[in-house]
Design an enzyme around this catalytic site. Structure first.
Site, mmCIF file in Angstrom:
data_model
loop_
_atom_site.group_PDB
_atom_site.id
_atom_site.type_symbol
_atom_site.label_atom_id
_atom_site.label_comp_id
_atom_site.label_asym_id
_atom_site.label_seq_id
_atom_site.Cartn_x
_atom_site.Cartn_y
_atom_site.Cartn_z
ATOM 1 N N ARG A 51 0.849 -1.209 0.000
ATOM 2 C CA ARG A 51 0.000 0.000 0.000
ATOM 3 C C ARG A 51 0.881 1.254 0.000
ATOM 4 O O ARG A 51 0.574 2.256 -0.640
ATOM 5 C CB ARG A 51 -0.974 0.000 1.181
ATOM 6 C CG ARG A 51 -1.758 1.288 1.301
ATOM 7 C CD ARG A 51 -3.135 1.172 1.971
ATOM 8 N NE ARG A 51 -3.159 0.343 3.153
ATOM 9 C CZ ARG A 51 -2.650 0.696 4.344
ATOM 10 N NH1 ARG A 51 -2.063 1.861 4.493
ATOM 11 N NH2 ARG A 51 -2.729 -0.122 5.365
ATOM 12 N N TYR A 103 -15.046 16.122 -18.466
ATOM 13 C CA TYR A 103 -15.284 14.682 -18.503
ATOM 14 C C TYR A 103 -16.414 14.363 -17.497
ATOM 15 O O TYR A 103 -16.394 14.873 -16.367
ATOM 16 C CB TYR A 103 -13.997 13.942 -18.130
ATOM 17 C CG TYR A 103 -14.178 12.452 -18.007
ATOM 18 C CD1 TYR A 103 -14.404 11.667 -19.127
ATOM 19 C CD2 TYR A 103 -14.131 11.829 -16.766
ATOM 20 C CE1 TYR A 103 -14.586 10.299 -19.008
ATOM 21 C CE2 TYR A 103 -14.306 10.461 -16.644
ATOM 22 C CZ TYR A 103 -14.535 9.705 -17.772
ATOM 23 O OH TYR A 103 -14.714 8.356 -17.658
ATOM 24 N N ASP A 177 -6.048 17.901 -16.633
ATOM 25 C CA ASP A 177 -6.351 16.521 -17.040
ATOM 26 C C ASP A 177 -5.861 16.351 -18.481
ATOM 27 O O ASP A 177 -6.445 16.887 -19.419
ATOM 28 C CB ASP A 177 -7.871 16.305 -16.933
ATOM 29 C CG ASP A 177 -8.295 14.905 -17.385
ATOM 30 O OD1 ASP A 177 -7.527 14.238 -18.104
ATOM 31 O OD2 ASP A 177 -9.412 14.488 -17.031
ATOM 32 N N LYS A 202 -6.548 4.924 -20.918
ATOM 33 C CA LYS A 202 -6.716 5.312 -22.326
ATOM 34 C C LYS A 202 -5.404 5.079 -23.093
ATOM 35 O O LYS A 202 -4.957 3.951 -23.171
ATOM 36 C CB LYS A 202 -7.177 6.772 -22.399
ATOM 37 C CG LYS A 202 -8.287 7.129 -21.401
ATOM 38 C CD LYS A 202 -9.645 6.533 -21.765
ATOM 39 C CE LYS A 202 -10.667 6.663 -20.656
ATOM 40 N NZ LYS A 202 -11.001 8.002 -20.227
#
Ligand code: PLP
Length: 392
Positions: A51, A103, A177, A202
């Site tokens: 983690r 988005y 972004d 993407k």
């Protein structure tokens, strides 16, 4: 970061890592725990629990830092997790400015923080520079930008907004972004932004087989805050997904170059057919010059209006090569009707206010042979027009 002497296409392929067995490819450390030499050594060891840190994730992060050319990179388990990490560092009442044409997932998360955590969120048309200069003020804590937007393909003046915001409030955090462009085509940190994030689901991974997000910054204070939340919540990218992303990234240049070339040809084909095409690669795009003043390419997502929602639906029905699905950035071509797919969750009145065209078709272009892509669209358009004509 000796890799900085190389050009980006070389940096993308050259993954730096050390392995005692001299493996050519970085191994996967599929382990959640790391043993301590002694109780006292535990606090000084680089790894103890995945983690907090994992060697495969570190290899990926260092690789991305070399590609982006920045100081700090963190990888998390989705593009949306990037925005979550950023917003989790804000306090109730903090003033945030974001675009209206965002988005869909970002819009949803921002408005959740507004409702549940009293974020003072205000959304404006970020393409309107004079409006932005009116609303940015000394209390603006964070600005979220995206360019070109998707699927409307609007371009914003990143440098002008960022430098104005920093002049009015040097502590204002400008977040960008970069999912549509990737570091291959655009460098938000070099344009003055404080945090660059993107969905690696993407283009960066490119094969639609993992979800991932990348956060990049040159600021030590922001890096510390970002890492705190990732470590506290466990949103860091899993070892196996980190390994797959290292592999996917290597072909980023050739994939995106071919996708972009195909997209340009499709844009010309559709424009010649008489459709209204939105693509920054076309000189007819009203912000063509602005886009190329801040990016090196137009990317591989375009949208076009047919003038008739039924015609749009029929075109989508009749294509064979393009899959009807959300998302983009994979090697295969996709088609969608945003109004009924990615934007279905947005309020109808809000969409009308934003003048969102109902008949808008979005194409996300892959690496197939362009002759096949054009032939497929052509037969679908012919068939769709014939059906519409017979109904009139
Ligand atoms: C897909 C996307 C995201 C979200 O990324 P996920 O990996 O799906 O969580 C954020 N911003 C943009 C522009 C996107 O296209």
């Amino acid at each position: 970061m000796g890799n900085q002497n190389y050009n980006i296409n070389t940096r993308i392929v050259k993954v730096g890592h050390e392995d005692s067995n001299k493996a050519s490819i970085p191994p996967i450390y599929q382990s959640t725990t790391f043993k301590a030499d002694s109780i006292d050594a535990l606090s000084t060891q680089e790894y103890d629990y995945t983690r907090s840190g994992n060697p495969t994730r570190t290899t990926l992060q260092n690789h991305l830092a070399s590609i982006i050319g920045c100081k700090h990179v963190y990888t998390v388990n989705s593009g949306m997790a990037c925005l979550d990490v950023i917003l989790s560092n804000l306090s109730p009442g903090n003033e945030v400015i974001a675009g209206t044409d965002l988005y869909g997932g970002s819009d949803r998360l921002l408005n959740f923080f507004k409702k549940r955590h009293d974020l003072n969120l205000n959304q404006y048309d970020t393409t309107n520079l004079s409006l932005m200069k009116k609303v940015i003020n000394k209390n603006t804590k964070l600005i979220l930008l995206e360019s070109p937007t998707n699927p409307l393909i609007n371009v914003i003046d990143v440098k002008a907004i960022t430098s104005y915001a920093h002049k009015v409030n040097p502590d204002c955090i400008v977040v960008f972004d970069n999912t549509m462009m990737t570091p291959l085509l655009m460098n938000p940190l070099e344009l003055g932004c404080d945090i660059h994030y993107e969905s690696a689901t993407k283009y960066l991974n490119g094969h639609h087989d993992i979800m991932a997000g990348v956060l990049a910054t040159n600021r030590d204070d922001l890096a510390k805050n970002i890492f705190f939340v990732i470590n506290a919540t466990g949103s860091g990218l899993a070892p196996f997904d980190s390994w797959l992303l290292i592999r996917g990234l290597k072909t980023l240049s050739i994939r995106l170059e071919r996708e972009q070339e195909n997209c340009m040809k499709l844009a010309n084909y559709l424009q010649n057919k008489g459709f209204k095409v939105r693509y920054t690669g076309l000189k007819s795009h009203p912000q063509y010059k602005l886009h190329f003043s801040q990016a090196r390419g137009a990317g591989a997502v375009l949208s076009f209006e047919t003038g008739n929602i039924k015609l749009s639906e029929l075109i989508i029905k009749h294509v064979n090569l393009f899959s009807t699905t959300v998302s983009f950035g994979s090697v295969s071509s996709l088609i969608s009707l945003p109004l009924k797919m990615s934007h279905a969750s947005i309020d109808k009145n809000v969409l009308a206010e934003r003048q969102f065209p109902q008949d808008l078709i979005r194409l996300c272009v892959g690496i197939e042979d362009i002759k096949d892509l054009i032939a497929d669209l052509d037969q679908a358009i012919t068939l769709a027009k014939r059906q519409i004509g017979s109904k009139l």
